[in-house]
Design a protein around this motif. Structure first.
Motif, PDB file in Angstrom:
ATOM      1  N   ASP A   1    -106.437 -85.761  50.934  1.00  0.00           N
ATOM      2  CA  ASP A   1    -105.025 -86.052  50.656  1.00  0.00           C
ATOM      3  C   ASP A   1    -104.203 -85.861  51.931  1.00  0.00           C
ATOM      4  OD1 ASP A   1    -105.515 -86.551  48.025  1.00  0.00           O
ATOM      5  OD2 ASP A   1    -104.725 -84.648  47.269  1.00  0.00           O
ATOM      6  N   THR A   2    -103.202 -86.711  52.093  1.00  0.00           N
ATOM      7  CA  THR A   2    -102.287 -86.524  53.224  1.00  0.00           C
ATOM      8  C   THR A   2    -100.867 -86.411  52.694  1.00  0.00           C
ATOM      9  OG1 THR A   2    -101.959 -88.890  53.552  1.00  0.00           O
ATOM     10  CG2 THR A   2    -103.765 -87.875  54.771  1.00  0.00           C
ATOM     11  N   PHE A   3    -100.050 -85.725  53.464  1.00  0.00           N
ATOM     12  CA  PHE A   3     -98.616 -85.698  53.165  1.00  0.00           C
ATOM     13  C   PHE A   3     -97.878 -85.689  54.494  1.00  0.00           C
ATOM     14  CE2 PHE A   3     -97.869 -81.129  53.973  1.00  0.00           C
ATOM     15  CZ  PHE A   3     -99.143 -80.598  53.828  1.00  0.00           C
ATOM     16  N   VAL A   4     -96.576 -85.855  54.427  1.00  0.00           N
ATOM     17  CA  VAL A   4     -95.794 -85.961  55.660  1.00  0.00           C
ATOM     18  C   VAL A   4     -94.892 -84.744  55.779  1.00  0.00           C
ATOM     19  CG1 VAL A   4     -94.040 -87.299  56.868  1.00  0.00           C
ATOM     20  CG2 VAL A   4     -95.898 -88.483  55.679  1.00  0.00           C
ATOM     21  N   PHE A   5     -94.925 -84.125  56.960  1.00  0.00           N
ATOM     22  CA  PHE A   5     -94.032 -83.010  57.269  1.00  0.00           C
ATOM     23  C   PHE A   5     -93.251 -83.386  58.523  1.00  0.00           C
ATOM     24  CE2 PHE A   5     -93.283 -79.112  59.787  1.00  0.00           C
ATOM     25  CZ  PHE A   5     -92.431 -78.449  58.917  1.00  0.00           C
ATOM     26  N   ALA A   6     -91.950 -83.485  58.387  1.00  0.00           N
ATOM     27  CA  ALA A   6     -91.082 -83.813  59.528  1.00  0.00           C
ATOM     28  C   ALA A   6     -91.565 -85.064  60.256  1.00  0.00           C
ATOM     29  CB  ALA A   6     -91.000 -82.620  60.485  1.00  0.00           C
ATOM     30  N   GLY A   7     -91.978 -86.061  59.495  1.00  0.00           N
ATOM     31  CA  GLY A   7     -92.426 -87.313  60.088  1.00  0.00           C
ATOM     32  C   GLY A   7     -93.849 -87.279  60.628  1.00  0.00           C
TER      33      GLY A   7
ATOM     34  N   PRO B   1    -102.982 -84.195  63.034  1.00  0.00           N
ATOM     35  CA  PRO B   1    -103.630 -84.860  64.163  1.00  0.00           C
ATOM     36  C   PRO B   1    -102.693 -85.143  65.335  1.00  0.00           C
ATOM     37  CG  PRO B   1    -103.562 -86.305  62.223  1.00  0.00           C
ATOM     38  CD  PRO B   1    -103.120 -84.956  61.781  1.00  0.00           C
ATOM     39  N   ASP B   2    -101.426 -85.478  65.057  1.00  0.00           N
ATOM     40  CA  ASP B   2    -100.506 -85.793  66.154  1.00  0.00           C
ATOM     41  C   ASP B   2    -100.231 -84.579  67.036  1.00  0.00           C
ATOM     42  OD1 ASP B   2    -100.223 -88.364  65.155  1.00  0.00           O
ATOM     43  OD2 ASP B   2     -98.613 -87.753  63.806  1.00  0.00           O
ATOM     44  N   GLU B   3    -100.269 -83.411  66.417  1.00  0.00           N
ATOM     45  CA  GLU B   3     -99.973 -82.168  67.143  1.00  0.00           C
ATOM     46  C   GLU B   3    -101.247 -81.416  67.510  1.00  0.00           C
ATOM     47  OE1 GLU B   3     -96.484 -80.719  67.493  1.00  0.00           O
ATOM     48  OE2 GLU B   3     -96.206 -82.872  67.347  1.00  0.00           O
ATOM     49  N   LYS B   4    -102.389 -81.924  67.048  1.00  0.00           N
ATOM     50  CA  LYS B   4    -103.681 -81.245  67.258  1.00  0.00           C
ATOM     51  C   LYS B   4    -103.619 -79.789  66.796  1.00  0.00           C
ATOM     52  CE  LYS B   4    -105.507 -84.377  70.649  1.00  0.00           C
ATOM     53  NZ  LYS B   4    -105.870 -84.658  72.031  1.00  0.00           N
ATOM     54  N   LEU B   5    -103.101 -79.612  65.598  1.00  0.00           N
ATOM     55  CA  LEU B   5    -102.979 -78.282  65.000  1.00  0.00           C
ATOM     56  C   LEU B   5    -103.843 -78.215  63.760  1.00  0.00           C
ATOM     57  CD1 LEU B   5     -99.117 -77.591  64.936  1.00  0.00           C
ATOM     58  CD2 LEU B   5    -100.847 -76.395  66.313  1.00  0.00           C
ATOM     59  N   LEU B   6    -104.531 -77.088  63.606  1.00  0.00           N
ATOM     60  CA  LEU B   6    -105.393 -76.884  62.445  1.00  0.00           C
ATOM     61  C   LEU B   6    -105.160 -75.480  61.899  1.00  0.00           C
ATOM     62  CD1 LEU B   6    -107.864 -77.806  60.695  1.00  0.00           C
ATOM     63  CD2 LEU B   6    -109.321 -76.829  62.486  1.00  0.00           C
ATOM     64  N   PHE B   7    -104.919 -75.406  60.596  1.00  0.00           N
ATOM     65  CA  PHE B   7    -104.729 -74.120  59.931  1.00  0.00           C
ATOM     66  C   PHE B   7    -105.931 -73.881  59.029  1.00  0.00           C
ATOM     67  CE2 PHE B   7    -100.653 -75.717  61.226  1.00  0.00           C
ATOM     68  CZ  PHE B   7    -100.122 -74.614  61.882  1.00  0.00           C
ATOM     69  N   THR B   8    -106.762 -72.903  59.412  1.00  0.00           N
ATOM     70  CA  THR B   8    -108.089 -72.780  58.799  1.00  0.00           C
ATOM     71  C   THR B   8    -108.174 -71.714  57.711  1.00  0.00           C
ATOM     72  OG1 THR B   8    -108.791 -71.250  60.534  1.00  0.00           O
ATOM     73  CG2 THR B   8    -109.250 -73.599  60.886  1.00  0.00           C
ATOM     74  N   GLY B   9    -107.075 -71.020  57.407  1.00  0.00           N
ATOM     75  CA  GLY B   9    -107.138 -69.997  56.356  1.00  0.00           C
ATOM     76  C   GLY B   9    -108.230 -68.991  56.668  1.00  0.00           C
ATOM     77  N   ASP B  10    -109.109 -68.741  55.681  1.00  0.00           N
ATOM     78  CA  ASP B  10    -110.235 -67.817  55.890  1.00  0.00           C
ATOM     79  C   ASP B  10    -111.550 -68.585  56.019  1.00  0.00           C
ATOM     80  OD1 ASP B  10    -108.354 -65.850  55.663  1.00  0.00           O
ATOM     81  OD2 ASP B  10    -109.123 -64.997  53.794  1.00  0.00           O
ATOM     82  N   THR B  11    -111.508 -69.833  56.491  1.00  0.00           N
ATOM     83  CA  THR B  11    -112.760 -70.577  56.714  1.00  0.00           C
ATOM     84  C   THR B  11    -113.302 -70.302  58.105  1.00  0.00           C
ATOM     85  OG1 THR B  11    -112.155 -72.320  55.160  1.00  0.00           O
ATOM     86  CG2 THR B  11    -113.808 -72.879  56.811  1.00  0.00           C
ATOM     87  N   LEU B  12    -112.528 -70.659  59.110  1.00  0.00           N
ATOM     88  CA  LEU B  12    -112.958 -70.468  60.502  1.00  0.00           C
ATOM     89  C   LEU B  12    -112.036 -69.457  61.167  1.00  0.00           C
ATOM     90  CD1 LEU B  12    -114.648 -71.370  63.003  1.00  0.00           C
ATOM     91  CD2 LEU B  12    -112.959 -73.183  63.349  1.00  0.00           C
ATOM     92  N   PHE B  13    -112.614 -68.377  61.709  1.00  0.00           N
ATOM     93  CA  PHE B  13    -111.847 -67.381  62.441  1.00  0.00           C
ATOM     94  C   PHE B  13    -112.169 -67.474  63.927  1.00  0.00           C
ATOM     95  CE2 PHE B  13    -112.446 -64.883  58.352  1.00  0.00           C
ATOM     96  CZ  PHE B  13    -111.141 -65.052  57.922  1.00  0.00           C
ATOM     97  N   THR B  14    -111.366 -66.804  64.745  1.00  0.00           N
ATOM     98  CA  THR B  14    -111.712 -66.644  66.150  1.00  0.00           C
ATOM     99  C   THR B  14    -113.066 -65.918  66.215  1.00  0.00           C
ATOM    100  OG1 THR B  14    -109.393 -66.563  66.846  1.00  0.00           O
ATOM    101  CG2 THR B  14    -111.017 -65.599  68.347  1.00  0.00           C
ATOM    102  N   MET B  15    -114.074 -66.634  66.657  1.00  0.00           N
ATOM    103  CA  MET B  15    -115.451 -66.132  66.793  1.00  0.00           C
ATOM    104  C   MET B  15    -116.087 -65.664  65.481  1.00  0.00           C
ATOM    105  SD  MET B  15    -115.681 -64.459  70.570  1.00  0.00           S
ATOM    106  CE  MET B  15    -113.990 -63.984  70.756  1.00  0.00           C
TER     107      MET B  15
END
Ligand code: ZN
Ligand code: FE
Length: 256
Positions: free
Chosen positions: A98-104, A125-139
């Motif tokens: 699913d996709t949605f739009v935030f601030a364009g 994708p436009d900002e190359k930002l990913l919010f991973t919750g508790d799936t992927l952590f730093t290391m």
């Protein structure tokens, strides 16, 4: 140039919350809310007005403050379709793809079951930002509470398919423990050794080790390095399937 401003703050013992703000429209999203007071303080500090709350999964350290924050701000709450436990206050539910739009800007929903069945991650994708919750952590990666190792391995593969310069915002500061474990299974990795001293210095200064780039994770996160020859040798799993190597690394971390 980024169209968004990001404010990361700490709450509870080791959680990170994030406010995402678009100066152009004034829209602001809060990603997860385990503590409404912490999110409200972050809004006060930034002067931003909350318009949306994005929830990654049902665990209380990500949701306990959602109802209060919604009541205080009138924000719209979006989050995963319930697959194990309900999340109070959801106005809209999201499924994989699913996709949605935030601030364009387009936001992609990536379902990454493993830690929980309902886990979703948010990718811009436009900002190359990913919010991973508790799936992927730093290391590191999330513990397997509701799914098996195979499922988590497939979920992580969805994330590693994204561009390597993607910025990864995860929800916990677990890095010092993660790096100790990483060194135990990948002791000859030069990138890991360099990063270990870097993150130790950050933590000694009280600074966060989140976010990181996907490339840094690919180079140093053992859970993403199941094809690595040295790791396989150390585990005595030279010809095993990637998913089995992942399962073994996860098991060792659980018992570390
Ligand atoms: Zn969780
Ligand atoms: Fe959590």
């Amino acid at each position: 140039m980024s169209k968004l401003e990001i404010h990361q703050y700490s709450y509870m013992s080791d959680n990170y919350g994030v406010l995402l703000h678009a100066p152009s429209s004034g829209e602001t999203a809060c990603i997860d809310c385990g503590d409404a007071q912490a999110s409200l303080a972050a809004l006060q500090n930034t002067g931003w007005s909350l318009t949306e709350i994005w929830v990654t999964h049902h665990h209380a350290d990500h949701t306990a403050g959602v109802m209060e924050l919604k009541r205080e701000t009138g924000a719209t709450v979006i989050g995963p379709a319930p697959l194990s436990q309900n999340i109070d206050g959801l106005d809209e539910t999201l499924n994989d793809g699913d996709t949605f739009v935030f601030a364009g800007l387009e936001v992609h929903t990536i379902h990454t079951p493993g830690h929980t069945k309902d886990m979703i991650n948010f990718y811009l994708p436009d900002e190359k930002l990913l919010f991973t919750g508790d799936t992927l952590f730093t290391m590191g990666c999330g513990r397997l509470f509701e799914c098996d190792a195979n499922t988590m391995h497939e979920s992580l593969a969805k994330l590693t398919a994204l561009p390597p310069d993607t910025l990864v915002y995860s929800s916990h500061e677990y890095t010092l423990a993660n790096v100790k474990f990483a060194l135990s299974v990948d002791p000859q990795n030069a990138a890991l050794l360099t990063r270990a001293s870097h993150v130790e210095a950050l933590r000694a200064d009280g600074k966060p080790t989140v976010p990181s780039t996907l490339q840094e994770e690919l180079d140093t996160n053992p859970f993403l390095r199941t094809t690595d020859k040295n790791i396989r040798e150390l585990l005595d799993m030279r010809t095993a399937d990637n998913a089995d190597v992942f399962a073994e690394i996860r098991l060792r971390k659980d018992n570390f």
